[in-house]
Scaffold this motif. Structure first.
Motif, PDB file in Angstrom:
ATOM      1  N   ALA A 262       0.835  -1.210   0.000  1.00 43.88           N
ATOM      2  CA  ALA A 262       0.000   0.000   0.000  1.00 43.88           C
ATOM      3  C   ALA A 262       0.868   1.259   0.000  1.00 43.88           C
ATOM      4  O   ALA A 262       0.562   2.240  -0.690  1.00 43.88           O
ATOM      5  CB  ALA A 262      -0.917  -0.007   1.224  1.00 43.88           C
ATOM      6  N   ILE A 263       1.979   1.229   0.758  1.00 46.20           N
ATOM      7  CA  ILE A 263       2.903   2.369   0.773  1.00 46.20           C
ATOM      8  C   ILE A 263       3.485   2.587  -0.619  1.00 46.20           C
ATOM      9  O   ILE A 263       3.539   3.724  -1.128  1.00 46.20           O
ATOM     10  CB  ILE A 263       4.031   2.132   1.800  1.00 46.20           C
ATOM     11  CG1 ILE A 263       3.467   2.155   3.215  1.00 46.20           C
ATOM     12  CG2 ILE A 263       5.134   3.182   1.647  1.00 46.20           C
ATOM     13  CD1 ILE A 263       4.451   1.709   4.278  1.00 46.20           C
ATOM     14  N   GLN A 264       3.938   1.505  -1.256  1.00 42.05           N
ATOM     15  CA  GLN A 264       4.498   1.608  -2.603  1.00 42.05           C
ATOM     16  C   GLN A 264       3.454   2.147  -3.585  1.00 42.05           C
ATOM     17  O   GLN A 264       3.764   2.983  -4.446  1.00 42.05           O
ATOM     18  CB  GLN A 264       4.970   0.220  -3.080  1.00 42.05           C
ATOM     19  CG  GLN A 264       6.139  -0.350  -2.299  1.00 42.05           C
ATOM     20  CD  GLN A 264       7.467   0.204  -2.765  1.00 42.05           C
ATOM     21  OE1 GLN A 264       7.534   1.105  -3.591  1.00 42.05           O
ATOM     22  NE2 GLN A 264       8.548  -0.341  -2.240  1.00 42.05           N
ATOM     23  N   LEU A 265       2.230   1.677  -3.449  1.00 45.84           N
ATOM     24  CA  LEU A 265       1.157   2.100  -4.354  1.00 45.84           C
ATOM     25  C   LEU A 265       0.850   3.580  -4.203  1.00 45.84           C
ATOM     26  O   LEU A 265       0.748   4.317  -5.195  1.00 45.84           O
ATOM     27  CB  LEU A 265      -0.100   1.258  -4.087  1.00 45.84           C
ATOM     28  CG  LEU A 265      -1.274   1.454  -5.045  1.00 45.84           C
ATOM     29  CD1 LEU A 265      -0.917   0.960  -6.433  1.00 45.84           C
ATOM     30  CD2 LEU A 265      -2.507   0.734  -4.522  1.00 45.84           C
ATOM     31  N   ILE A 266       0.705   4.039  -2.966  1.00 48.32           N
ATOM     32  CA  ILE A 266       0.339   5.439  -2.715  1.00 48.32           C
ATOM     33  C   ILE A 266       1.477   6.377  -3.122  1.00 48.32           C
ATOM     34  O   ILE A 266       1.260   7.366  -3.833  1.00 48.32           O
ATOM     35  CB  ILE A 266      -0.019   5.640  -1.230  1.00 48.32           C
ATOM     36  CG1 ILE A 266      -1.295   4.866  -0.893  1.00 48.32           C
ATOM     37  CG2 ILE A 266      -0.192   7.124  -0.913  1.00 48.32           C
ATOM     38  CD1 ILE A 266      -1.625   4.829   0.588  1.00 48.32           C
ATOM     39  N   VAL A 267       2.694   6.049  -2.677  1.00 51.23           N
ATOM     40  CA  VAL A 267       3.835   6.913  -2.992  1.00 51.23           C
ATOM     41  C   VAL A 267       4.124   6.905  -4.488  1.00 51.23           C
ATOM     42  O   VAL A 267       4.358   7.952  -5.102  1.00 51.23           O
ATOM     43  CB  VAL A 267       5.084   6.476  -2.204  1.00 51.23           C
ATOM     44  CG1 VAL A 267       6.303   7.287  -2.646  1.00 51.23           C
ATOM     45  CG2 VAL A 267       4.863   6.648  -0.707  1.00 51.23           C
ATOM     46  N   GLY A 268       4.088   5.706  -5.101  1.00 55.15           N
ATOM     47  CA  GLY A 268       4.429   5.586  -6.515  1.00 55.15           C
ATOM     48  C   GLY A 268       3.411   6.183  -7.462  1.00 55.15           C
ATOM     49  O   GLY A 268       3.772   6.685  -8.532  1.00 55.15           O
ATOM     50  N   ASN A 269       2.124   6.134  -7.073  1.00 58.53           N
ATOM     51  CA  ASN A 269       1.073   6.587  -7.984  1.00 58.53           C
ATOM     52  C   ASN A 269       0.515   7.971  -7.672  1.00 58.53           C
ATOM     53  O   ASN A 269      -0.185   8.544  -8.516  1.00 58.53           O
ATOM     54  CB  ASN A 269      -0.080   5.575  -7.989  1.00 58.53           C
ATOM     55  CG  ASN A 269       0.285   4.268  -8.653  1.00 58.53           C
ATOM     56  OD1 ASN A 269       0.259   4.138  -9.870  1.00 58.53           O
ATOM     57  ND2 ASN A 269       0.654   3.288  -7.852  1.00 58.53           N
ATOM     58  N   PHE A 270       0.817   8.493  -6.499  1.00 62.07           N
ATOM     59  CA  PHE A 270       0.273   9.801  -6.136  1.00 62.07           C
ATOM     60  C   PHE A 270       1.367  10.811  -5.774  1.00 62.07           C
ATOM     61  O   PHE A 270       1.391  11.917  -6.311  1.00 62.07           O
ATOM     62  CB  PHE A 270      -0.718   9.656  -4.963  1.00 62.07           C
ATOM     63  CG  PHE A 270      -1.931   8.840  -5.301  1.00 62.07           C
ATOM     64  CD1 PHE A 270      -2.988   9.390  -6.014  1.00 62.07           C
ATOM     65  CD2 PHE A 270      -2.010   7.511  -4.930  1.00 62.07           C
ATOM     66  CE1 PHE A 270      -4.098   8.636  -6.340  1.00 62.07           C
ATOM     67  CE2 PHE A 270      -3.123   6.740  -5.249  1.00 62.07           C
ATOM     68  CZ  PHE A 270      -4.167   7.305  -5.958  1.00 62.07           C
ATOM     69  N   VAL A 271       2.278  10.418  -4.859  1.00 61.94           N
ATOM     70  CA  VAL A 271       3.302  11.354  -4.396  1.00 61.94           C
ATOM     71  C   VAL A 271       4.342  11.610  -5.484  1.00 61.94           C
ATOM     72  O   VAL A 271       4.651  12.760  -5.812  1.00 61.94           O
ATOM     73  CB  VAL A 271       3.989  10.824  -3.120  1.00 61.94           C
ATOM     74  CG1 VAL A 271       5.093  11.791  -2.681  1.00 61.94           C
ATOM     75  CG2 VAL A 271       2.973  10.636  -2.012  1.00 61.94           C
ATOM     76  N   GLU A 272       4.883  10.532  -6.074  1.00 60.07           N
ATOM     77  CA  GLU A 272       5.949  10.685  -7.065  1.00 60.07           C
ATOM     78  C   GLU A 272       5.497  11.452  -8.306  1.00 60.07           C
ATOM     79  O   GLU A 272       6.192  12.381  -8.737  1.00 60.07           O
ATOM     80  CB  GLU A 272       6.503   9.314  -7.451  1.00 60.07           C
ATOM     81  CG  GLU A 272       7.720   9.380  -8.360  1.00 60.07           C
ATOM     82  CD  GLU A 272       8.384   8.034  -8.542  1.00 60.07           C
ATOM     83  OE1 GLU A 272       9.188   7.881  -9.485  1.00 60.07           O
ATOM     84  OE2 GLU A 272       8.106   7.118  -7.733  1.00 60.07           O
ATOM     85  N   PRO A 273       4.351  11.112  -8.923  1.00 62.58           N
ATOM     86  CA  PRO A 273       3.907  11.912 -10.084  1.00 62.58           C
ATOM     87  C   PRO A 273       3.661  13.371  -9.735  1.00 62.58           C
ATOM     88  O   PRO A 273       3.877  14.259 -10.560  1.00 62.58           O
ATOM     89  CB  PRO A 273       2.598  11.218 -10.511  1.00 62.58           C
ATOM     90  CG  PRO A 273       2.707   9.832  -9.983  1.00 62.58           C
ATOM     91  CD  PRO A 273       3.453   9.966  -8.688  1.00 62.58           C
ATOM     92  N   LYS A 274       3.186  13.625  -8.502  1.00 64.98           N
ATOM     93  CA  LYS A 274       2.929  14.997  -8.084  1.00 64.98           C
ATOM     94  C   LYS A 274       4.228  15.804  -8.025  1.00 64.98           C
ATOM     95  O   LYS A 274       4.268  16.979  -8.414  1.00 64.98           O
ATOM     96  CB  LYS A 274       2.268  14.994  -6.697  1.00 64.98           C
ATOM     97  CG  LYS A 274       1.775  16.345  -6.223  1.00 64.98           C
ATOM     98  CD  LYS A 274       0.540  16.788  -6.979  1.00 64.98           C
ATOM     99  CE  LYS A 274      -0.043  18.060  -6.386  1.00 64.98           C
ATOM    100  NZ  LYS A 274      -1.225  18.534  -7.143  1.00 64.98           N
ATOM    101  N   LEU A 275       5.315  15.161  -7.550  1.00 60.45           N
ATOM    102  CA  LEU A 275       6.594  15.853  -7.425  1.00 60.45           C
ATOM    103  C   LEU A 275       7.316  15.975  -8.759  1.00 60.45           C
ATOM    104  O   LEU A 275       7.861  17.023  -9.094  1.00 60.45           O
ATOM    105  CB  LEU A 275       7.490  15.103  -6.429  1.00 60.45           C
ATOM    106  CG  LEU A 275       7.054  15.130  -4.958  1.00 60.45           C
ATOM    107  CD1 LEU A 275       7.963  14.247  -4.126  1.00 60.45           C
ATOM    108  CD2 LEU A 275       7.069  16.548  -4.417  1.00 60.45           C
ATOM    109  N   MET A 276       7.317  14.898  -9.542  1.00 60.18           N
ATOM    110  CA  MET A 276       8.097  14.872 -10.780  1.00 60.18           C
ATOM    111  C   MET A 276       7.327  15.380 -11.990  1.00 60.18           C
ATOM    112  O   MET A 276       7.919  15.878 -12.940  1.00 60.18           O
ATOM    113  CB  MET A 276       8.589  13.445 -11.058  1.00 60.18           C
ATOM    114  CG  MET A 276       9.629  12.960 -10.078  1.00 60.18           C
ATOM    115  SD  MET A 276      10.389  11.421 -10.609  1.00 60.18           S
ATOM    116  CE  MET A 276      11.634  11.194  -9.351  1.00 60.18           C
TER     117      MET A 276
END
Length: 365
Positions: free
Chosen positions: A270-284
Protein backbone atom coordinates in the motif's frame (compact mmCIF):
# COMPACT_ATOMS: atom_id res chain seq x y z
CA UNK A 1 24.35 0.69 -52.11
CA UNK A 2 25.78 3.60 -50.16
CA UNK A 3 22.77 3.57 -47.81
CA UNK A 4 23.21 -0.17 -47.17
CA UNK A 5 26.90 0.31 -46.42
CA UNK A 6 26.14 3.21 -44.06
CA UNK A 7 23.45 1.19 -42.26
CA UNK A 8 25.81 -1.79 -41.91
CA UNK A 9 28.52 0.49 -40.49
CA UNK A 10 26.04 1.94 -38.00
CA UNK A 11 24.89 -1.54 -36.93
CA UNK A 12 28.49 -2.70 -36.52
CA UNK A 13 29.34 0.37 -34.44
CA UNK A 14 26.31 -0.26 -32.20
CA UNK A 15 27.45 -3.85 -31.66
CA UNK A 16 30.94 -2.62 -30.76
CA UNK A 17 29.46 -0.13 -28.30
CA UNK A 18 27.38 -2.85 -26.60
CA UNK A 19 30.40 -5.18 -26.38
CA UNK A 20 32.47 -2.37 -24.86
CA UNK A 21 29.71 -1.64 -22.32
CA UNK A 22 29.78 -5.28 -21.25
CA UNK A 23 33.54 -5.78 -21.07
CA UNK A 24 34.31 -2.34 -19.60
CA UNK A 25 31.66 -2.68 -16.88
CA UNK A 26 34.26 -2.63 -14.08
CA UNK A 27 35.49 0.76 -15.32
CA UNK A 28 32.29 2.41 -16.54
CA UNK A 29 29.97 1.58 -13.62
CA UNK A 30 32.19 3.14 -10.91
CA UNK A 31 32.78 6.14 -13.18
CA UNK A 32 29.05 6.70 -13.76
CA UNK A 33 28.32 6.27 -10.05
CA UNK A 34 31.08 8.78 -9.31
CA UNK A 35 29.53 11.23 -11.79
CA UNK A 36 26.17 10.81 -10.02
CA UNK A 37 27.78 11.44 -6.63
CA UNK A 38 29.51 14.47 -8.13
CA UNK A 39 26.12 15.88 -9.17
CA UNK A 40 24.84 15.21 -5.66
CA UNK A 41 27.85 17.04 -4.21
CA UNK A 42 27.05 20.00 -6.48
CA UNK A 43 23.42 20.00 -5.26
CA UNK A 44 24.46 19.83 -1.61
CA UNK A 45 27.12 22.51 -1.92
CA UNK A 46 24.53 24.79 -3.58
CA UNK A 47 22.26 24.29 -0.56
CA UNK A 48 25.14 24.93 1.84
CA UNK A 49 26.18 28.05 -0.06
CA UNK A 50 22.61 29.33 0.13
CA UNK A 51 22.34 28.69 3.87
CA UNK A 52 25.78 30.05 4.80
CA UNK A 53 26.63 33.51 3.54
CA UNK A 54 29.55 35.71 4.51
CA UNK A 55 28.00 39.10 3.86
CA UNK A 56 29.36 40.16 0.46
CA UNK A 57 31.69 37.16 0.06
CA UNK A 58 30.80 33.62 -0.96
CA UNK A 59 32.40 30.56 0.51
CA UNK A 60 35.39 29.35 -1.56
CA UNK A 61 34.41 26.56 -3.94
CA UNK A 62 36.92 24.16 -2.36
CA UNK A 63 35.37 24.75 1.04
CA UNK A 64 31.87 24.19 -0.36
CA UNK A 65 33.05 20.93 -1.94
CA UNK A 66 34.71 19.84 1.30
CA UNK A 67 31.63 20.58 3.41
CA UNK A 68 29.27 18.90 0.93
CA UNK A 69 31.53 15.83 0.60
CA UNK A 70 31.91 15.46 4.37
CA UNK A 71 28.12 15.75 4.80
CA UNK A 72 27.35 13.12 2.15
CA UNK A 73 30.06 10.66 3.17
CA UNK A 74 29.20 11.13 6.83
CA UNK A 75 25.62 10.07 6.12
CA UNK A 76 26.82 7.18 3.95
CA UNK A 77 29.24 6.04 6.66
CA UNK A 78 26.46 5.88 9.25
CA UNK A 79 24.14 4.04 6.84
CA UNK A 80 26.81 1.51 5.83
CA UNK A 81 27.74 0.95 9.47
CA UNK A 82 24.13 0.22 10.42
CA UNK A 83 23.76 -2.00 7.34
CA UNK A 84 26.89 -3.96 8.34
CA UNK A 85 25.52 -4.55 11.83
CA UNK A 86 22.16 -5.63 10.37
CA UNK A 87 23.82 -8.06 7.95
CA UNK A 88 25.90 -9.51 10.80
CA UNK A 89 22.77 -9.99 12.92
CA UNK A 90 21.01 -11.72 10.05
CA UNK A 91 23.98 -14.01 9.50
CA UNK A 92 23.99 -15.00 13.18
CA UNK A 93 20.24 -15.74 13.09
CA UNK A 94 20.33 -17.91 9.98
CA UNK A 95 20.49 -21.18 11.91
CA UNK A 96 16.93 -20.58 13.15
CA UNK A 97 15.40 -19.88 9.76
CA UNK A 98 15.63 -23.39 8.31
CA UNK A 99 13.76 -24.74 11.35
CA UNK A 100 11.02 -22.14 10.92
CA UNK A 101 10.83 -22.99 7.23
CA UNK A 102 10.22 -26.64 8.12
CA UNK A 103 7.59 -25.64 10.68
CA UNK A 104 5.74 -23.49 8.14
CA UNK A 105 5.96 -26.30 5.62
CA UNK A 106 4.32 -28.71 8.10
CA UNK A 107 1.52 -26.20 8.73
CA UNK A 108 0.82 -25.84 5.00
CA UNK A 109 0.93 -29.62 4.52
CA UNK A 110 -1.63 -30.07 7.29
CA UNK A 111 -3.82 -27.20 6.07
CA UNK A 112 -4.04 -28.22 2.41
CA UNK A 113 -3.42 -31.97 2.91
CA UNK A 114 -0.53 -31.98 0.43
CA UNK A 115 3.20 -32.64 0.52
CA UNK A 116 4.45 -29.20 -0.37
CA UNK A 117 8.11 -30.29 -0.31
CA UNK A 118 7.61 -32.80 -3.10
CA UNK A 119 5.60 -30.28 -5.10
CA UNK A 120 8.26 -27.58 -4.79
CA UNK A 121 11.08 -30.01 -5.53
CA UNK A 122 9.43 -30.95 -8.79
CA UNK A 123 9.37 -27.26 -9.79
CA UNK A 124 12.63 -25.86 -8.43
CA UNK A 125 14.54 -28.79 -6.94
CA UNK A 126 16.15 -28.85 -3.51
CA UNK A 127 16.79 -25.37 -2.14
CA UNK A 128 18.75 -24.49 0.95
CA UNK A 129 17.31 -21.23 2.23
CA UNK A 130 20.33 -20.46 4.38
CA UNK A 131 22.66 -20.70 1.39
CA UNK A 132 20.28 -18.56 -0.67
CA UNK A 133 20.13 -15.87 2.00
CA UNK A 134 23.92 -15.89 2.37
CA UNK A 135 24.19 -15.33 -1.37
CA UNK A 136 21.79 -12.37 -1.20
CA UNK A 137 23.68 -10.83 1.72
CA UNK A 138 27.04 -11.25 -0.01
CA UNK A 139 25.62 -9.59 -3.13
CA UNK A 140 24.44 -6.59 -1.10
CA UNK A 141 27.82 -6.40 0.62
CA UNK A 142 29.49 -6.49 -2.79
CA UNK A 143 27.78 -3.21 -3.72
CA UNK A 144 30.27 -1.44 -1.46
CA UNK A 145 33.26 -3.23 -3.00
CA UNK A 146 34.08 -0.42 -5.45
CA UNK A 147 33.77 2.32 -2.83
CA UNK A 148 37.44 3.31 -2.97
CA UNK A 149 37.48 3.46 -6.78
CA UNK A 150 34.32 5.58 -6.80
CA UNK A 151 35.76 7.89 -4.13
CA UNK A 152 38.93 8.31 -6.20
CA UNK A 153 36.90 9.23 -9.28
CA UNK A 154 34.87 11.77 -7.29
CA UNK A 155 38.01 13.47 -5.98
CA UNK A 156 39.46 13.83 -9.48
CA UNK A 157 36.12 15.03 -10.90
CA UNK A 158 36.08 17.78 -8.28
CA UNK A 159 39.69 18.67 -9.07
CA UNK A 160 38.98 18.74 -12.82
CA UNK A 161 35.95 20.99 -12.34
CA UNK A 162 38.01 24.17 -11.91
CA UNK A 163 39.75 23.79 -15.28
CA UNK A 164 36.89 22.30 -17.26
CA UNK A 165 35.54 25.69 -18.35
CA UNK A 166 38.92 26.65 -19.82
CA UNK A 167 39.13 23.36 -21.72
CA UNK A 168 35.63 23.85 -23.09
CA UNK A 169 36.49 27.40 -24.09
CA UNK A 170 39.53 26.11 -25.98
CA UNK A 171 37.37 23.50 -27.73
CA UNK A 172 34.79 26.11 -28.78
CA UNK A 173 36.60 29.46 -29.31
CA UNK A 174 33.50 31.21 -30.66
CA UNK A 175 31.45 32.70 -27.84
CA UNK A 176 28.13 31.64 -29.39
CA UNK A 177 29.26 28.02 -29.69
CA UNK A 178 30.63 28.02 -26.15
CA UNK A 179 27.39 29.42 -24.72
CA UNK A 180 25.26 26.86 -26.59
CA UNK A 181 27.36 23.92 -25.43
CA UNK A 182 27.26 25.22 -21.86
CA UNK A 183 23.46 25.45 -22.11
CA UNK A 184 23.30 21.81 -23.17
CA UNK A 185 25.59 20.64 -20.37
CA UNK A 186 23.69 22.73 -17.82
CA UNK A 187 20.37 21.32 -19.03
CA UNK A 188 21.66 17.74 -18.77
CA UNK A 189 23.13 18.37 -15.31
CA UNK A 190 19.99 20.09 -13.99
CA UNK A 191 17.58 17.43 -15.26
CA UNK A 192 19.62 14.49 -13.97
CA UNK A 193 20.24 16.23 -10.64
CA UNK A 194 16.54 17.02 -10.33
CA UNK A 195 15.59 13.41 -11.09
CA UNK A 196 18.09 12.02 -8.58
CA UNK A 197 17.05 14.48 -5.87
CA UNK A 198 13.32 13.84 -6.26
CA UNK A 199 13.76 10.09 -6.66
CA UNK A 200 15.92 9.98 -3.53
CA UNK A 201 13.31 11.97 -1.61
CA UNK A 202 10.50 9.66 -2.79
CA UNK A 203 12.58 6.54 -2.01
CA UNK A 204 13.37 7.95 1.43
CA UNK A 205 9.66 8.46 2.17
CA UNK A 206 8.95 4.89 1.05
CA UNK A 207 11.85 3.51 3.09
CA UNK A 208 10.95 5.36 6.30
CA UNK A 209 7.26 4.38 6.16
CA UNK A 210 8.20 0.78 5.37
CA UNK A 211 10.67 0.80 8.27
CA UNK A 212 7.88 1.78 10.68
CA UNK A 213 5.72 -1.09 9.40
CA UNK A 214 8.59 -3.58 9.68
CA UNK A 215 9.43 -2.47 13.24
CA UNK A 216 5.74 -2.88 14.15
CA UNK A 217 5.58 -6.49 12.91
CA UNK A 218 8.91 -7.33 14.58
CA UNK A 219 11.01 -8.37 11.59
CA UNK A 220 14.71 -9.02 12.17
CA UNK A 221 17.04 -6.20 11.00
CA UNK A 222 14.25 -3.80 9.91
CA UNK A 223 16.78 -1.13 8.87
CA UNK A 224 18.40 -3.58 6.44
CA UNK A 225 15.07 -4.38 4.74
CA UNK A 226 14.06 -0.70 4.70
CA UNK A 227 17.41 0.11 3.05
CA UNK A 228 16.79 -2.63 0.45
CA UNK A 229 13.36 -1.07 -0.24
CA UNK A 230 15.01 2.35 -0.56
CA UNK A 231 17.59 1.06 -3.07
CA UNK A 232 15.17 -1.06 -5.12
CA UNK A 233 12.78 1.88 -5.40
CA UNK A 234 15.24 3.40 -7.90
CA UNK A 235 14.49 0.50 -10.27
CA UNK A 236 11.42 1.39 -12.38
CA UNK A 237 8.33 -0.82 -12.29
CA UNK A 238 9.70 -4.11 -10.94
CA UNK A 239 11.81 -2.56 -8.17
CA UNK A 240 8.83 -1.73 -5.96
CA UNK A 241 7.36 -5.21 -6.52
CA UNK A 242 10.58 -6.97 -5.48
CA UNK A 243 11.01 -4.58 -2.55
CA UNK A 244 7.54 -5.59 -1.31
CA UNK A 245 8.05 -9.34 -1.71
CA UNK A 246 11.45 -9.53 0.04
CA UNK A 247 10.41 -8.54 3.59
CA UNK A 248 7.04 -10.29 3.23
CA UNK A 249 8.75 -13.58 2.38
CA UNK A 250 11.40 -13.10 5.05
CA UNK A 251 8.95 -12.49 7.91
CA UNK A 252 7.25 -15.77 7.02
CA UNK A 253 10.60 -17.59 7.22
CA UNK A 254 11.47 -15.81 10.45
CA UNK A 255 8.21 -16.48 12.30
CA UNK A 256 6.62 -19.37 10.36
CA UNK A 257 3.44 -17.27 10.33
CA UNK A 258 2.00 -16.68 6.82
CA UNK A 259 -0.43 -14.14 8.29
CA UNK A 260 2.42 -11.78 9.16
CA UNK A 261 3.75 -12.13 5.63
CA UNK A 262 0.36 -11.09 4.30
CA UNK A 263 0.29 -8.09 6.66
CA UNK A 264 3.72 -6.95 5.46
CA UNK A 265 2.77 -7.57 1.83
CA UNK A 266 -0.40 -5.48 2.11
CA UNK A 267 1.09 -2.69 4.26
CA UNK A 268 4.35 -2.21 2.33
CA UNK A 269 2.49 -2.73 -0.96
CA UNK A 270 0.00 0.00 0.00
CA UNK A 271 2.90 2.37 0.77
CA UNK A 272 4.50 1.61 -2.60
CA UNK A 273 1.16 2.10 -4.35
CA UNK A 274 0.34 5.44 -2.72
CA UNK A 275 3.83 6.91 -2.99
CA UNK A 276 4.43 5.59 -6.52
CA UNK A 277 1.07 6.59 -7.98
CA UNK A 278 0.27 9.80 -6.14
CA UNK A 279 3.30 11.35 -4.40
CA UNK A 280 5.95 10.68 -7.07
CA UNK A 281 3.91 11.91 -10.08
CA UNK A 282 2.93 15.00 -8.08
CA UNK A 283 6.59 15.85 -7.42
CA UNK A 284 8.10 14.87 -10.78
CA UNK A 285 5.21 15.62 -13.12
CA UNK A 286 6.09 14.88 -16.75
CA UNK A 287 9.53 16.47 -16.61
CA UNK A 288 11.33 13.26 -17.58
CA UNK A 289 9.26 12.79 -20.76
CA UNK A 290 10.25 9.12 -21.21
CA UNK A 291 7.94 6.56 -22.81
CA UNK A 292 6.80 3.80 -20.40
CA UNK A 293 7.62 1.16 -23.01
CA UNK A 294 11.09 2.65 -23.45
CA UNK A 295 11.59 2.53 -19.67
CA UNK A 296 10.81 -1.20 -19.64
CA UNK A 297 13.10 -1.87 -22.61
CA UNK A 298 15.90 0.22 -21.06
CA UNK A 299 15.38 -1.61 -17.75
CA UNK A 300 15.78 -4.99 -19.48
CA UNK A 301 18.77 -3.87 -21.58
CA UNK A 302 20.84 -2.18 -18.88
CA UNK A 303 19.87 -4.86 -16.36
CA UNK A 304 21.16 -7.54 -18.72
CA UNK A 305 24.57 -5.94 -19.27
CA UNK A 306 25.16 -4.29 -15.87
CA UNK A 307 22.87 -6.12 -13.45
CA UNK A 308 21.10 -4.33 -10.59
CA UNK A 309 23.22 -1.18 -10.99
CA UNK A 310 22.21 -1.06 -14.66
CA UNK A 311 18.54 -1.22 -13.68
CA UNK A 312 19.00 1.68 -11.27
CA UNK A 313 20.83 3.73 -13.90
CA UNK A 314 18.45 2.86 -16.78
CA UNK A 315 16.18 5.91 -16.42
CA UNK A 316 18.96 8.55 -16.00
CA UNK A 317 20.80 7.08 -19.01
CA UNK A 318 17.62 7.15 -21.11
CA UNK A 319 16.93 10.75 -20.10
CA UNK A 320 20.47 11.68 -21.16
CA UNK A 321 19.99 9.99 -24.52
CA UNK A 322 16.76 11.91 -25.17
CA UNK A 323 18.34 15.26 -24.27
CA UNK A 324 21.54 14.75 -26.26
CA UNK A 325 19.91 13.13 -29.30
CA UNK A 326 17.31 15.90 -29.32
CA UNK A 327 19.99 18.54 -29.78
CA UNK A 328 21.08 17.28 -33.23
CA UNK A 329 18.96 17.05 -36.36
CA UNK A 330 20.56 13.74 -37.38
CA UNK A 331 19.47 11.99 -34.14
CA UNK A 332 16.38 14.04 -33.32
CA UNK A 333 13.99 11.37 -34.60
CA UNK A 334 15.48 8.86 -32.17
CA UNK A 335 14.89 11.27 -29.27
CA UNK A 336 11.27 11.77 -30.36
CA UNK A 337 10.80 7.99 -30.52
CA UNK A 338 12.19 7.54 -27.00
CA UNK A 339 10.10 10.37 -25.51
CA UNK A 340 6.62 10.02 -24.05
CA UNK A 341 4.88 12.89 -25.81
CA UNK A 342 7.10 13.40 -28.85
CA UNK A 343 7.62 17.01 -27.79
CA UNK A 344 11.31 17.42 -26.94
CA UNK A 345 11.62 21.15 -27.56
CA UNK A 346 13.81 23.02 -30.02
CA UNK A 347 17.53 22.19 -30.30
CA UNK A 348 19.75 24.57 -28.34
CA UNK A 349 23.08 23.67 -29.89
CA UNK A 350 24.57 24.59 -33.24
CA UNK A 351 23.57 22.33 -36.12
CA UNK A 352 27.01 21.98 -37.70
CA UNK A 353 27.90 19.58 -34.88
CA UNK A 354 25.58 17.07 -36.53
CA UNK A 355 28.35 15.84 -38.81
CA UNK A 356 30.13 14.37 -35.80
CA UNK A 357 27.40 11.74 -35.32
CA UNK A 358 27.52 8.38 -37.07
CA UNK A 359 23.70 8.29 -37.42
CA UNK A 360 23.73 11.17 -39.89
CA UNK A 361 22.95 9.84 -43.35
CA UNK A 362 21.37 6.60 -42.13
CA UNK A 363 18.70 8.31 -40.07
CA UNK A 364 18.00 11.13 -42.45
CA UNK A 365 17.60 8.82 -45.41
Amino acid sequence: MHKVTKAASTALLLVIIVVCLIYLKSILVPLILAAIFYLIVVEVRTMISGMISLKEHKLPIWLQNLMASLTIFGILFVVVKIMSVSIQNLSESMSHYDGNLQLMEDKLNALFDINITNSLNKMVGDTNFTSLLRTVLSSVTGLFGNAFTILLYIVFLLLEESGFGDKLKAMYPKDSDYVQVMKLLTRVSNLVSSYLTLKTFVSLITGVLSYLVLVFVGIDAPFFWAAIIFILNYIPTIGSLIATLFPAFFIIIQTAEPTLGLVVLLAVGAIQLIVGNFVEPKLMGNSLNVSSLVVLIALAFWGTIWGVIGMILSVPITVLMIIIFGEFESTRRIAILLSETGNIGAPQIRTNLDDDFFFDETVQN
